[in-house]
Design a protein around this motif. Structure first.
Motif, PDB file in Angstrom:
ATOM      1  N   ILE A 130       8.380   2.408  13.457  1.00  0.00           N
ATOM      2  CA  ILE A 130       8.512   3.825  13.140  1.00  0.00           C
ATOM      3  C   ILE A 130       8.904   3.982  11.684  1.00  0.00           C
ATOM      4  O   ILE A 130       9.828   3.314  11.205  1.00  0.00           O
ATOM      5  CB  ILE A 130       9.564   4.480  14.062  1.00  0.00           C
ATOM      6  CG1 ILE A 130       9.022   4.508  15.488  1.00  0.00           C
ATOM      7  CG2 ILE A 130       9.893   5.888  13.598  1.00  0.00           C
ATOM      8  CD1 ILE A 130      10.037   4.919  16.515  1.00  0.00           C
ATOM      9  N   LEU A 131       8.181   4.824  10.987  1.00  0.00           N
ATOM     10  CA  LEU A 131       8.531   5.137   9.604  1.00  0.00           C
ATOM     11  C   LEU A 131       8.748   6.644   9.536  1.00  0.00           C
ATOM     12  O   LEU A 131       7.798   7.410   9.547  1.00  0.00           O
ATOM     13  CB  LEU A 131       7.396   4.709   8.661  1.00  0.00           C
ATOM     14  CG  LEU A 131       7.601   5.034   7.189  1.00  0.00           C
ATOM     15  CD1 LEU A 131       8.829   4.357   6.639  1.00  0.00           C
ATOM     16  CD2 LEU A 131       6.386   4.622   6.375  1.00  0.00           C
ATOM     17  N   PRO A 132      10.014   7.099   9.534  1.00  0.00           N
ATOM     18  CA  PRO A 132      10.241   8.537   9.541  1.00  0.00           C
ATOM     19  C   PRO A 132      10.095   9.140   8.144  1.00  0.00           C
ATOM     20  O   PRO A 132       9.826   8.431   7.182  1.00  0.00           O
ATOM     21  CB  PRO A 132      11.683   8.651  10.039  1.00  0.00           C
ATOM     22  CG  PRO A 132      12.331   7.367   9.673  1.00  0.00           C
ATOM     23  CD  PRO A 132      11.257   6.333   9.532  1.00  0.00           C
ATOM     24  N   GLY A 133      10.314  10.432   8.068  1.00  0.00           N
ATOM     25  CA  GLY A 133      10.275  11.127   6.779  1.00  0.00           C
ATOM     26  C   GLY A 133       9.153  12.123   6.717  1.00  0.00           C
ATOM     27  O   GLY A 133       8.127  11.966   7.370  1.00  0.00           O
ATOM     28  N   CYS A 134       9.371  13.186   5.966  1.00  0.00           N
ATOM     29  CA  CYS A 134       8.332  14.209   5.822  1.00  0.00           C
ATOM     30  C   CYS A 134       8.185  14.536   4.351  1.00  0.00           C
ATOM     31  O   CYS A 134       8.912  15.333   3.828  1.00  0.00           O
ATOM     32  CB  CYS A 134       8.709  15.463   6.594  1.00  0.00           C
ATOM     33  SG  CYS A 134       7.449  16.756   6.517  1.00  0.00           S
ATOM     34  N   SER A 135       7.254  13.884   3.659  1.00  0.00           N
ATOM     35  CA  SER A 135       6.572  12.670   4.075  1.00  0.00           C
ATOM     36  C   SER A 135       7.465  11.451   3.780  1.00  0.00           C
ATOM     37  O   SER A 135       8.444  11.591   3.069  1.00  0.00           O
ATOM     38  CB  SER A 135       5.257  12.556   3.300  1.00  0.00           C
ATOM     39  OG  SER A 135       5.532  12.667   1.926  1.00  0.00           O
ATOM     40  N   PRO A 136       7.120  10.271   4.306  1.00  0.00           N
ATOM     41  CA  PRO A 136       7.988   9.111   4.079  1.00  0.00           C
ATOM     42  C   PRO A 136       8.129   8.835   2.578  1.00  0.00           C
ATOM     43  O   PRO A 136       7.163   8.948   1.845  1.00  0.00           O
ATOM     44  CB  PRO A 136       7.228   7.969   4.762  1.00  0.00           C
ATOM     45  CG  PRO A 136       6.312   8.621   5.722  1.00  0.00           C
ATOM     46  CD  PRO A 136       5.956   9.951   5.141  1.00  0.00           C
ATOM     47  N   PRO A 137       9.320   8.461   2.133  1.00  0.00           N
ATOM     48  CA  PRO A 137       9.511   8.176   0.708  1.00  0.00           C
ATOM     49  C   PRO A 137       8.708   6.943   0.282  1.00  0.00           C
ATOM     50  O   PRO A 137       8.457   6.049   1.084  1.00  0.00           O
ATOM     51  CB  PRO A 137      11.006   7.905   0.570  1.00  0.00           C
ATOM     52  CG  PRO A 137      11.620   8.186   1.877  1.00  0.00           C
ATOM     53  CD  PRO A 137      10.565   8.300   2.899  1.00  0.00           C
ATOM     54  N   GLN A 138       8.353   6.938  -0.981  1.00  0.00           N
ATOM     55  CA  GLN A 138       7.480   5.865  -1.489  1.00  0.00           C
ATOM     56  C   GLN A 138       8.059   4.473  -1.256  1.00  0.00           C
ATOM     57  O   GLN A 138       7.324   3.558  -0.902  1.00  0.00           O
ATOM     58  CB  GLN A 138       7.258   6.058  -2.993  1.00  0.00           C
ATOM     59  CG  GLN A 138       6.407   7.231  -3.314  1.00  0.00           C
ATOM     60  CD  GLN A 138       6.937   7.977  -4.517  1.00  0.00           C
ATOM     61  OE1 GLN A 138       8.016   7.685  -5.013  1.00  0.00           O
ATOM     62  NE2 GLN A 138       6.162   8.943  -4.974  1.00  0.00           N
ATOM     63  N   ASN A 139       9.370   4.324  -1.441  1.00  0.00           N
ATOM     64  CA  ASN A 139       9.915   2.974  -1.311  1.00  0.00           C
ATOM     65  C   ASN A 139       9.762   2.424   0.105  1.00  0.00           C
ATOM     66  O   ASN A 139       9.529   1.245   0.303  1.00  0.00           O
ATOM     67  CB  ASN A 139      11.376   2.906  -1.791  1.00  0.00           C
ATOM     68  CG  ASN A 139      12.235   3.958  -1.164  1.00  0.00           C
ATOM     69  OD1 ASN A 139      11.720   4.949  -0.632  1.00  0.00           O
ATOM     70  ND2 ASN A 139      13.529   3.778  -1.182  1.00  0.00           N
ATOM     71  N   TYR A 140       9.856   3.304   1.102  1.00  0.00           N
ATOM     72  CA  TYR A 140       9.668   2.824   2.474  1.00  0.00           C
ATOM     73  C   TYR A 140       8.213   2.574   2.802  1.00  0.00           C
ATOM     74  O   TYR A 140       7.894   1.676   3.575  1.00  0.00           O
ATOM     75  CB  TYR A 140      10.288   3.796   3.473  1.00  0.00           C
ATOM     76  CG  TYR A 140      11.778   3.667   3.477  1.00  0.00           C
ATOM     77  CD1 TYR A 140      12.369   2.473   3.869  1.00  0.00           C
ATOM     78  CD2 TYR A 140      12.585   4.693   3.045  1.00  0.00           C
ATOM     79  CE1 TYR A 140      13.732   2.311   3.828  1.00  0.00           C
ATOM     80  CE2 TYR A 140      13.956   4.548   3.005  1.00  0.00           C
ATOM     81  CZ  TYR A 140      14.524   3.360   3.396  1.00  0.00           C
ATOM     82  OH  TYR A 140      15.869   3.194   3.350  1.00  0.00           O
ATOM     83  N   ILE A 141       7.333   3.361   2.219  1.00  0.00           N
ATOM     84  CA  ILE A 141       5.904   3.102   2.432  1.00  0.00           C
ATOM     85  C   ILE A 141       5.566   1.730   1.853  1.00  0.00           C
ATOM     86  O   ILE A 141       4.904   0.912   2.476  1.00  0.00           O
ATOM     87  CB  ILE A 141       5.040   4.197   1.783  1.00  0.00           C
ATOM     88  CG1 ILE A 141       5.289   5.526   2.476  1.00  0.00           C
ATOM     89  CG2 ILE A 141       3.563   3.830   1.851  1.00  0.00           C
ATOM     90  CD1 ILE A 141       4.530   6.677   1.896  1.00  0.00           C
ATOM     91  N   TRP A 142       6.104   1.503   0.662  1.00  0.00           N
ATOM     92  CA  TRP A 142       5.871   0.205   0.028  1.00  0.00           C
ATOM     93  C   TRP A 142       6.488  -0.905   0.884  1.00  0.00           C
ATOM     94  O   TRP A 142       5.882  -1.957   1.092  1.00  0.00           O
ATOM     95  CB  TRP A 142       6.447   0.232  -1.394  1.00  0.00           C
ATOM     96  CG  TRP A 142       6.172  -0.986  -2.218  1.00  0.00           C
ATOM     97  CD1 TRP A 142       7.078  -1.702  -2.928  1.00  0.00           C
ATOM     98  CD2 TRP A 142       4.906  -1.620  -2.445  1.00  0.00           C
ATOM     99  NE1 TRP A 142       6.474  -2.747  -3.576  1.00  0.00           N
ATOM    100  CE2 TRP A 142       5.134  -2.723  -3.296  1.00  0.00           C
ATOM    101  CE3 TRP A 142       3.594  -1.390  -2.006  1.00  0.00           C
ATOM    102  CZ2 TRP A 142       4.112  -3.576  -3.719  1.00  0.00           C
ATOM    103  CZ3 TRP A 142       2.579  -2.243  -2.424  1.00  0.00           C
ATOM    104  CH2 TRP A 142       2.839  -3.314  -3.267  1.00  0.00           C
ATOM    105  N   ALA A 143       7.664  -0.654   1.433  1.00  0.00           N
ATOM    106  CA  ALA A 143       8.325  -1.666   2.264  1.00  0.00           C
ATOM    107  C   ALA A 143       7.499  -1.984   3.503  1.00  0.00           C
ATOM    108  O   ALA A 143       7.317  -3.141   3.871  1.00  0.00           O
ATOM    109  CB  ALA A 143       9.707  -1.182   2.682  1.00  0.00           C
TER     110      ALA A 143
END
Lengths: 156, 326
Positions: free
Chosen positions: B142-155
């Motif tokens: 699960i990757l939450p966020g609206c929209s997910p922050p860039q650092n987590y997308i990269w992670a």
């Protein structure tokens, strides 16, 4: 015959309402048997999560009992419960829980009669209101606040 | 090395999550080294036939809530086709804003008819209730966020797509990710199934504003005051949901003076975000008089829509248990 018996979860304060409930039993006051008593140390420790969890798990009503304002064993615990009750009621209402299903009552240790009265009243009220689970169709039957606000707006 | 087959899809949503994938700065250029996007309708114009023709997907990023029958079908299809399915963004993770329609279930009747009904494209049948991806199929991460922050997308890209192939993974050793995820990313292995790519505590833990025990007498909206830059927003009378929300964003909104809206879902220790917020907000009422308490409480509008703004289908304990009435 299949009679609906409401399930009422009661959170009773150890110092006042629980003692009143105990006394109501000892004095053999007539009271409905729909309650499930949870003894807590103070009505102030009844987090809104407990109330929501009770409803989510199938309770038909929740009663929180505490000492009268000013009489709290922990000085102001009951004020905290009181302060929360307004917003909690409002939230429950928006999620489809009728006002009668949640009650906050001040019942002192010396008021077993009041305890029996509140329990009987609530039990009767919920019996006519019906089961929370089956009455549930739509969270808000009435227009929600912002809709009311829009309706009464001078610009509309 | 072989490139991973990756799919990106949005069900009912605004597609900002897909934009967010493209918005990971210069790293986006290196993505093609590891990922082969076999199915990405929004960016590549791929069709469902392309998906059927392609091999098994390694990773599928699924964004958007499940609102229509075709959303449900897409979720089932993509689950079947992919090894790893990620609920990407608040809508897929918790139902998101489309989930607020669960307050008025019943579907079609809520739709307005357009004046030129004839040329309207037909909408697939609506489900009676909006659901999060997890409520339809099993999601692996699960990757939450609206929209997910860039650092987590990269992670998550590093973790699931690049795995041990990218040197950049080392940078996650000291990230805000929970330790098991950070270690897995470092080691180039998959994180434990079901991991949430976000922090563990509440947003307040990473918000730099100073929290005192201040009370307020009336609730304010964001346009009514100019918040003091260093002080807790909740204590200034604004409805900030940081206290009930999972951290990970690093307090992006609160840092900019905007109260937290709760797009990361509830924090680990919270049972129900609405209940937590009721408790937190009420504790700031500065009065011991019942009438006054009532007056302050009446100022708040649309509590359900505010406290469960992104989480109504998946995290509202009261509505969640009503699945049997589908």
């Amino acid at each position: 015959m299949n009679v609906f018996e409401p399930r009422i979860i009661t959170f009773l304060c150890n110092w006042c309402t629980y003692v009143a409930a105990d006394a109501a039993g000892v004095s053999r006051l007539t009271q409905k048997t729909n309650t499930r008593v949870v003894r807590v140390f103070c009505s102030g420790m009844v987090d809104p999560s407990y109330v929501i969890k009770a409803f989510a798990e199938g309770a038909d009503g929740v009663l929180v009992g505490g000492c009268h304002p000013g009489d709290c064993h922990y000085i102001a615990g009951n004020m905290k419960a009181w302060r929360r009750s307004f917003l909690l009621k409002k939230l429950l209402n928006e999620l489809g829980v009728e006002d009668e299903r949640f009650r906050l009552e001040w019942i002192a240790a010396s008021e077993p009669h009041k305890y029996a009265k509140v329990v009987n009243e609530m039990s009767e009220g919920l019996r006519s209101l019906g089961s929370f689970r089956s009455s549930y169709s739509c969270p808000s039957q009435t227009p929600r606040d912002h809709e009311k606000a829009v309706q009464s707006s001078p610009f509309s | 090395m072989t490139r991973k087959n990756v799919a990106v899809f949005t069900a009912t949503g605004c597609k900002a999550c897909e934009n967010a994938i493209l918005d990971i700065h210069y790293q986006v250029s290196s993505l093609a080294r590891w990922a082969h996007f076999t199915f990405w309708p929004y960016v590549l114009g791929s069709s469902w036939e392309d998906l059927e023709k392609s091999d098994e997907l390694d990773v599928c990023f699924f964004a958007g809530a499940i609102r229509t029958a075709s959303d449900e079908e897409a979720a089932l299809k993509l689950r079947q086709k992919s090894k790893i399915l990620v609920a990407f963004g608040a809508c897929a993770a918790f139902g998101g804003m489309p989930g607020l329609s669960n307050l008025h279930p019943g579907g079609e009747s809520a739709l307005c008819k357009s004046p030129s009904d004839d040329d309207c494209p037909e909408l697939p049948p609506l489900r009676s209730r909006v659901a999060a991806l997890q409520q339809i199929v099993q999601a692996d991460y699960i990757l939450p966020g609206c929209s997910p922050p860039q650092n987590y997308i990269w992670a998550i890209l590093q973790s699931l797509v690049c795995q041990s192939e990218s040197a950049a993974r080392i940078s996650f050793a000291a990230s805000r990710l929970p330790q098991p995820i950070a270690q897995a990313v470092m080691a180039g292995v998959l994180p434990p199934g079901g991991s949430i790519f976000a922090g563990e505590k509440a947003v307040c833990a990473s918000c730099a504003r100073i929290k005192e025990e201040k009370r307020f007498e009336s609730f304010k909206r964001i346009h009514q005051i100019d918040p003091d830059p260093g002080r807790c927003l909740l204590e200034q009378g604004l409805l900030c949901q940081g206290i009930a929300t999972r951290e990970g964003c690093g307090g992006l909104c609160t840092g900019a003076g905007v109260p937290c809206r709760g797009c990361f879902g509830k924090a680990g220790a919270v049972f129900d975000p609405g209940a937590k917020m009721v408790s937190a907000v009420s504790s700031t009422f500065d009065t011991t008089d019942g009438e006054e308490m009532k007056k302050i409480a009446e100022e708040f509008v649309d509590l359900a829509g505010t406290f469960y703004r992104y989480t109504m289908p998946a995290q509202c304990a009261l509505l969640q248990n009503r699945k049997e009435l589908k």
